[in-house]
Motif scaffolding. Structure first.
Motif, PDB file in Angstrom:
ATOM      1  N   CYS C  97       0.840  -1.207   0.000  1.00  0.00           N
ATOM      2  CA  CYS C  97       0.000   0.000   0.000  1.00  0.00           C
ATOM      3  C   CYS C  97       0.869   1.249   0.000  1.00  0.00           C
ATOM      4  O   CYS C  97       0.585   2.216  -0.726  1.00  0.00           O
ATOM      5  CB  CYS C  97      -0.932   0.019   1.202  1.00  0.00           C
ATOM      6  SG  CYS C  97      -0.109  -0.184   2.798  1.00  0.00           S
ATOM      7  N   ASP C  98       1.939   1.245   0.787  1.00  0.00           N
ATOM      8  CA  ASP C  98       2.791   2.419   0.868  1.00  0.00           C
ATOM      9  C   ASP C  98       3.626   2.591  -0.397  1.00  0.00           C
ATOM     10  O   ASP C  98       3.923   3.714  -0.808  1.00  0.00           O
ATOM     11  CB  ASP C  98       3.704   2.331   2.089  1.00  0.00           C
ATOM     12  CG  ASP C  98       2.924   2.443   3.396  1.00  0.00           C
ATOM     13  OD1 ASP C  98       3.383   1.915   4.418  1.00  0.00           O
ATOM     14  OD2 ASP C  98       1.838   3.072   3.369  1.00  0.00           O
ATOM     15  N   ALA C  99       4.034   1.464  -1.008  1.00  0.00           N
ATOM     16  CA  ALA C  99       4.805   1.563  -2.252  1.00  0.00           C
ATOM     17  C   ALA C  99       3.931   2.109  -3.373  1.00  0.00           C
ATOM     18  O   ALA C  99       4.349   2.959  -4.165  1.00  0.00           O
ATOM     19  CB  ALA C  99       5.361   0.196  -2.638  1.00  0.00           C
ATOM     20  N   ARG C 100       2.683   1.652  -3.414  1.00  0.00           N
ATOM     21  CA  ARG C 100       1.761   2.181  -4.428  1.00  0.00           C
ATOM     22  C   ARG C 100       1.529   3.662  -4.180  1.00  0.00           C
ATOM     23  O   ARG C 100       1.443   4.454  -5.116  1.00  0.00           O
ATOM     24  CB  ARG C 100       0.432   1.415  -4.375  1.00  0.00           C
ATOM     25  CG  ARG C 100      -0.660   2.017  -5.275  1.00  0.00           C
ATOM     26  CD  ARG C 100      -0.325   1.911  -6.741  1.00  0.00           C
ATOM     27  NE  ARG C 100      -0.127   0.525  -7.117  1.00  0.00           N
ATOM     28  CZ  ARG C 100      -1.118  -0.287  -7.501  1.00  0.00           C
ATOM     29  NH1 ARG C 100      -2.348   0.152  -7.580  1.00  0.00           N
ATOM     30  NH2 ARG C 100      -0.850  -1.532  -7.811  1.00  0.00           N
ATOM     31  N   ALA C 101       1.458   4.037  -2.913  1.00  0.00           N
ATOM     32  CA  ALA C 101       1.218   5.450  -2.590  1.00  0.00           C
ATOM     33  C   ALA C 101       2.315   6.326  -3.158  1.00  0.00           C
ATOM     34  O   ALA C 101       2.053   7.418  -3.669  1.00  0.00           O
ATOM     35  CB  ALA C 101       1.129   5.625  -1.071  1.00  0.00           C
ATOM     36  N   LEU C 102       3.561   5.864  -3.067  1.00  0.00           N
ATOM     37  CA  LEU C 102       4.662   6.651  -3.631  1.00  0.00           C
ATOM     38  C   LEU C 102       4.491   6.802  -5.131  1.00  0.00           C
ATOM     39  O   LEU C 102       4.658   7.892  -5.685  1.00  0.00           O
ATOM     40  CB  LEU C 102       6.005   5.985  -3.321  1.00  0.00           C
ATOM     41  CG  LEU C 102       6.464   6.065  -1.863  1.00  0.00           C
ATOM     42  CD1 LEU C 102       7.717   5.226  -1.665  1.00  0.00           C
ATOM     43  CD2 LEU C 102       6.709   7.500  -1.448  1.00  0.00           C
TER      44      LEU C 102
END
Lengths: 315, 289, 350
Positions: C97-102
């Motif tokens: 989720c955090d990687a997609r957010a970046l």
């Protein structure tokens, strides 16, 4: 208690005695409640009273316009009285539904005791002086005092003094010394050690201002941190400036803070803010023999002048 | 619609979009007690010569140590001896601006934003409607138009302020008053002993002047309340929403569409504006302008 | 190149190797607050407790406070100096989720102008993702096209297959990193099957769901419904927790600081929830709380998708877990009324 609360609040709205009802309803996560702020009498069926009603709903009194029926625990009722003392809300505009409080469960404490996160627990139930937690089919028991918020353990007024309806039998203070652990440790430190301690804690601060926004005593339209002429506090999260923000906020709420503990609970990065607020609260009690929110007719401490002032320069 | 395409500023300092160029204040004009115009030029000789912009664009001006604020470039691209911007004293940065003297150094980033669509205005009758300091972005366009007079048809200008002392760019008002090709009307909300011109709020005077909407474009700039009352007047006079242009103001920081705060819906005033037509404004999802 | 694997015991050796090249960031916990912090080389005990951090990894690319440049005044005038180049970062354990957010907020920092600070960090960083096996009950990533066990937005993807991690190279940088790492083992067919099963199990563990289909149009159609938005905003206290701790929020403030003849221009995290976010000297278009709450929801699920074709939310659930009043965006999104308006259009047109 819950049934009585629901029927009373429904009646208040039906009879037009209040415009708003502010209470607690079940939250969207396990073991959580959330504020219910409504004008609709049918919403009152969702009101609950349980060991997780943590919010200080007095915070919303400076936001809604009109007459309010508000659900309060002991600490919150003092915040309500404090707001009346500050002239922010009129007593006759309120119907205070008081809950004699036996303490609110601190999920962080439970998580530490059980060694699991809150969403991994199956059930938390309070049975008298014990809290029973069910996790993975097993049962774990802890004395209630180990599971409650620190400010609940230190609470001086669990039963509201100022109310229109009291929903239950009055309860007594728990007065557990464990509540003051944090402050005791700090008092045993040298000033240099304390400086290092607060540098560590306040370096995590991200200036979300949840501590300020969740506080009923912080109702300024424009907070001092939002001023640019002059810029009192640098607007970025540098730890020294975070410290200035906390110290100044504490001074601003001195005499109006009721140690409800919401600031510390709301902080997403676990800064022990209550160590500051409770210490300020105790200093105010010592210096002025004053406790906020005890007497609605008493003038507010810091804005009140008497001829017989303690300090020379006032006379 | 017909606004110019969005093109990023090609004048980057050290290849970094946030770094200001150093500029020097050359002249200060006190327009009114709280408003001053500053004339400046870039310290770097090459940039001073090569810098270009279009009417309607703005820059982010730095007072180092105090902050940065957006102001339109109020001089015309046809008059490049120096650059100008006009600022009212309302806050931290503008207070500091008003304490600067000639020779002081400021920072400049830009030019940012879109510009008045000159192609759309070509061969049309232009009706400028300005209020108070709102004349600043219009002024860049008015001089631009006057310096290319044969590209445009009739020019009308209705400009007003709260009182005679609040009229900005009085030296321009004199020049335009003398220009026979401009139908020029000034007004004040409240006159004084020496005022001989019209009295009345700008929208009301505009209605009296009643410029024709035929082949015309109205360019409106002033305090939000003036704009909101001017649009209905123009509509009454037969202007369609496409025929009405304005510039919008928002709190800005980065000026380049990154920091998020100047948005109206999915549009950023700093990169998709500040020039908009009333037709675009009506289609904004948000009425927060 | 195919996947490799490493035993959990040997992860420390891997990190030590990578530490020669990168500033390695791993999940760390301080006073009960999990963040990505610089790895000091001691141990990998974070593998025991790590679910997700409180401060999202966006802090490694857009720090809470960041120096933009320094200026100094001497007799000849002002001089501007850029801060020294940052270090190459390796973020170990970033969740999908955090990687997609970046990847989602990259669009903002690249669009029209290139943001040098964010992009230089982003371009030099290596992301080593770690698939979730124990999502929170507040997670709803699967409704937003994110899978807790897989990621196309990292360089290397780790899957917990028991005593070992499967390492899948996702990008060229990931392939190269595996190629120059020592102590990795070959992967068997069983390993791969097990990894696939675990990814599926994780996917199904995400129980909170929203219907994101057409959410932008729904929200924008109801944009002017003040009554609805006032109800939605009623219990919000306008703090910045949801936005500052959101991995897809990126709004920032810019301020100067001066000490005698020199100073710094900083940028720092800002939030549309704050009342002064849009304040101008004479007016504030979002003075009322309901307008600010509306802005946050509509920006993430309406305006950002209009500009960049992607919803600015990855269902990480931090906003739900950490909100002091348990304001829950999934409840709001599921309750948007279906409103037919004269407006018809779902977005601005230019």
């Amino acid at each position: 208690m819950e049934q009585r609360l629901r029927s009373k609040t429904r009646a208040l709205l039906e009879q037009g005695k209040v415009d708003w009802i502010i209470g607690f309803e079940p939250g969207s996560l396990k073991f959580t409640t959330t504020p219910l702020i409504t004008k609709d009498k049918n919403d009152t069926d969702r009101l609950v009273i349980n060991p997780f009603i943590v919010n200080n709903l007095a915070n919303f009194l400076t936001q809604v316009k009109g007459r309010v029926g508000i659900v309060v625990k002991g600490c919150d009722s003092r915040s309500v009285v404090s707001l009346i003392q500050d002239n922010k809300v009129a007593r006759e505009d309120l119907v205070i539904l008081g809950i004699p409080c036996t303490g609110v469960i601190d999920l962080s404490k439970i998580e530490k005791l059980v060694g699991k996160d809150r969403d991994e627990l199956n059930d938390i139930a309070r049975e008298g002086d014990k809290v029973i937690i069910r996790v993975n089919g097993k049962k774990k028991e802890f004395p209630t005092t180990q599971t409650l918020f620190d400010n609940c353990l230190a609470c001086e007024l669990p039963t509201p003094q100022e109310y229109d309806i009291l929903l239950g039998e009055p309860s007594s203070p728990i007065a557990n010394p464990a509540a003051q652990e944090g402050i005791k440790k700090l008092k045993q430190m040298t000033p240099e050690q304390r400086w290092i301690f607060w540098e560590g804690e306040l370096s995590r601060c991200i200036r979300c201002y949840a501590c300020r926004n969740v506080c009923p005593a912080c109702f300024c339209q424009r907070c001092f941190v939002e001023e640019t002429e002059p810029q009192w506090v640098f607007p970025a999260p540098r730890w020294q400036d975070n410290l200035i923000f906390q110290i100044t906020r504490n001074i601003h709420v001195a005499g109006r803070c009721t140690d409800c503990g919401e600031c510390e609970r709301a902080c997403p990065v676990n800064i022990p803010l209550r160590s500051l607020t409770r210490e300020m609260y105790d200093i105010v009690g010592e210096l002025f023999q004053f406790k906020a929110g005890m007497d609605k007719d008493a003038p507010p401490l810091m804005t009140h002048y008497e001829e017989k002032e303690a300090e020379d320069f006032f006379r | 619609m017909t606004t110019t395409n969005i093109r990023p500023s090609k004048f980057l300092a050290q290849d970094n979009v946030y770094l200001p160029h150093i500029a020097v204040i050359e002249r200060i004009i006190e327009e009114t007690p709280g408003i001053r115009t500053l004339h400046f030029n870039f310290k770097d000789g090459k940039l001073k010569k090569e810098f270009s912009f279009e009417s309607g664009q703005f820059g982010e001006y730095s007072i180092f140590g105090i902050g940065e604020a957006p102001f339109c470039i109020s001089s015309s691209p046809t008059r490049r001896h120096h650059l100008e911007f006009t600022a009212q004293r309302v806050g931290r940065v503008t207070n500091a601006l008003h304490r600067l003297g000639v020779g002081a150094e400021i920072g400049f980033r830009g030019p940012y934003g879109n510009s008045f669509p000159l192609d759309f205005l070509k061969d049309k009758n232009l009706v400028f409607v300005g209020g108070g300091i709102g004349l600043a972005p219009l002024r860049s366009l008015i001089w631009n138009v006057i310096d290319n007079r044969d590209k445009y048809k009739n020019i009308a200008l209705v400009y007003g302020a709260r009182s005679p002392a609040d009229l900005c760019f009085k030296y321009d008002l004199d020049a335009w008053g003398k220009d026979k090709t401009i139908k020029f009307v000034t007004t004040v909300d409240r006159g004084d002993a020496s005022w001989t011109g019209r009295v009345g709020v700008v929208p009301k005077i505009l209605e009296e002047v009643a410029p024709s909407a035929k082949n015309a474009v109205a360019i409106v700039c002033g305090p939000p309340i003036m704009i909101r009352f001017t649009f209905p007047v123009l509509e009454k006079l037969g202007f369609t929403p496409e025929q009405m242009l304005t510039t919008l103001e928002k709190r800005m920081k980065c000026g380049i569409g990154k920091c998020g705060r100047c948005n109206i819906g999915n549009i950023y005033v700093c990169r998709d504006g500040p020039v908009f037509s009333y037709e675009q404004i009506k289609s904004f999802v948000s009425s927060e302008y | 190149m195919t996947s490799k694997k490493v035993t959990k015991r040997d992860v420390i050796k891997l990190l030590n190797q990578w530490r020669q090249e990168f500033a390695v960031f791993v999940p760390s916990i301080e006073s009960g607050v999990a963040t990505m912090a610089r790895w000091e080389g001691k141990d990998t005990s974070f593998l025991d407790w790590y679910r997700n951090t409180v401060i999202p990894p966006k802090a490694n690319f857009l720090p809470p406070m960041e120096e933009m440049f320094r200026f100094r005044k001497d007799r000849e005038g002002y001089n501007i100096e850029l801060p020294p180049d940052g270090e190459k970062q390796l973020i170990f354990g970033i969740r999908p989720c955090d990687a997609r957010a970046l990847a989602i907020i990259d669009a903002n920092f690249r669009d029209l102008y290139q943001d040098p600070y964010y992009l230089s960090r982003r371009n030099s960083a290596v992301l080593v993702g770690l698939g979730c096996t124990n999502p929170h009950d507040s997670c709803f990533c699967t409704s937003l096209g994110v899978s807790p066990g897989e990621s196309a937005d990292v360089d290397l993807m780790l899957t917990d297959i028991g005593d070992e991690f499967l390492l899948e190279p996702i990008s060229a940088a990931g392939k190269e990193l595996i190629a120059r790492s020592r102590g990795l083992k070959e992967v068997t067919k069983d390993d791969e099957t097990r990894a696939k099963e675990i990814k599926e199990t994780s996917y199904n563990k995400v129980t909170r769901k929203i219907n994101a289909e057409g959410i932008g149009a729904k929200l924008l159609a109801g944009f002017d419904d003040q009554d609805y938005w006032e109800k939605v905003a009623a219990k919000c206290i306008s703090c910045g927790i949801c936005t500052l701790l959101c991995p897809t929020c990126y709004c920032f403030d810019i301020n100067d600081e001066l000490t005698k003849q020199q100073g710094t221009r900083f940028r720092s995290w800002d939030s549309c929830a704050f009342p002064i976010y849009t304040k101008m000297p004479m007016e504030n278009p979002r003075q009322e709380k309901w307008r600010r709450v509306r802005q946050k929801v509509c920006h993430k699920f309406g305006f950002y998708p209009t500009n960049f074709n992607v919803i600015a939310c990855t269902g990480c659930g931090r906003c739900i877990r950490l909100c002091p009043v348990n304001w829950d965006i999934t409840q709001v999104l599921e309750s948007v009324p279906l409103i037919e308006t004269k407006r018809g259009k779902a977005s601005n047109t230019l």
